[in-house]
Design an enzyme around this catalytic site. Structure first.
Site, short mmCIF file in Angstrom:
data_model
loop_
_atom_site.label_atom_id
_atom_site.label_comp_id
_atom_site.label_asym_id
_atom_site.label_seq_id
_atom_site.Cartn_x
_atom_site.Cartn_y
_atom_site.Cartn_z
N LYS A 83 0.86 -1.19 0.00
CA LYS A 83 0.00 0.00 0.00
C LYS A 83 0.89 1.24 0.00
O LYS A 83 1.81 1.36 0.82
CB LYS A 83 -0.88 -0.05 1.25
O1 G3P Z 1 -9.27 2.01 4.44
C1 G3P Z 1 -9.03 3.29 4.92
C2 G3P Z 1 -9.75 3.44 6.20
O2 G3P Z 1 -9.11 2.69 7.18
C3 G3P Z 1 -9.93 4.81 6.66
O3 G3P Z 1 -11.09 4.79 7.38
O4 G3P Z 1 -12.73 5.60 8.98
O5 G3P Z 1 -10.29 6.12 9.30
O6 G3P Z 1 -11.60 7.22 7.50
P1 G3P Z 1 -11.44 6.01 8.33
#
Ligand code: G3P
Length: 217
Positions: A83
């Site tokens: 990634k």
């Molecule tokens: O896959 C990316 C994700 O982990 C981000 O999620 O909820 O931290 O915006 P969030």
């Protein structure tokens, strides 16, 4: 639509894999920090648990170091997807890694132009962050629709991996918008199975069945 789980918690991953619903796993530095585990150790364990793609993110922001880290990560297991951040250095690394057959996931995508660049350097996955756009009052789902159209216009093979999913509704909308994959927190995956009419209907069936006094076994 493929389902990846967005977590580094091995118990959650094992439980979900056992349901047959899971196609892969994504992690990021924040999820690794939350797990409290050693990064390489937990990635190896996840890769042994789930045979599908497992995203492990580089920590560096500079090309040379990104490449060195990517080399370590891709050797952890055959199903590791490296990634990379959506920066010029990350894109340059993506191009180099794609060239030697390494699978890549370009992350922190917030615009259609960024997604176009990721496809041009041959990313395996592009990760547009829906929830974080919604957080700043920009329609995250429109970004998925725009990327779908652009990728279809040019027959790009990069898969759209809808990320930063926060609700069951996000999953429905991402599927309708044509995302290839959704990476979803464990609790939201379980919520997809819920419906009040399923719950009340089942309660009634259980009650009526008991009333018959019969047993199938
Ligand atoms: O896959 C990316 C994700 O982990 C981000 O999620 O909820 O931290 O915006 P969030």
């Amino acid at each position: 639509m493929k389902f990846f789980v967005d977590t580094a918690e091995i118990k959650d991953i094992r439980d979900l894999y056992a349901t047959g619903l899971l196609d892969g796993v994504t992690t990021n530095p924040s999820l690794i920090a939350k797990s409290g585990r050693d990064f390489k150790e937990v990635i190896k364990e996840i890769c042994e648990t789930v045979p599908g793609p497992v995203s492990a993110e580089v920590a560096s922001t500079e090309y040379e170091t990104i490449m060195k880290e990517a080399d370590v990560l891709r050797k952890l297991a055959d199903n590791v997807v490296v990634k990379l951040p959506l920066t010029v250095d990350g894109l340059k690394a993506c191009k180099a890694l794609t060239g030697d057959g390494t699978k890549t996931n370009v992350t922190l995508c917030f615009s259609a132009n960024q997604a176009l660049l990721a496809a041009k350097v041959g990313a395996t996955y592009i990760s547009p962050f829906i929830g974080r756009l919604d957080d700043i009052n920009i329609d995250g789902m429109q970004l998925i629709r725009d990327i779908r159209q652009i990728y279809d216009n040019y027959a790009f093979s990069t898969e759209i991996l809808a990320a930063s999913i926060r609700t069951a509704n996000h999953v429905t909308e991402a599927a309708l918008a044509g995302a290839d994959v959704a990476t979803i927190p464990p609790a939201v995956i379980y919520k997809l199975a819920d419906h009040p009419l399923t719950k009340s209907g089942l309660e009634q069936f259980v009650k009526d069945w008991k009333g018959t006094g019969q047993s199938i076994l």
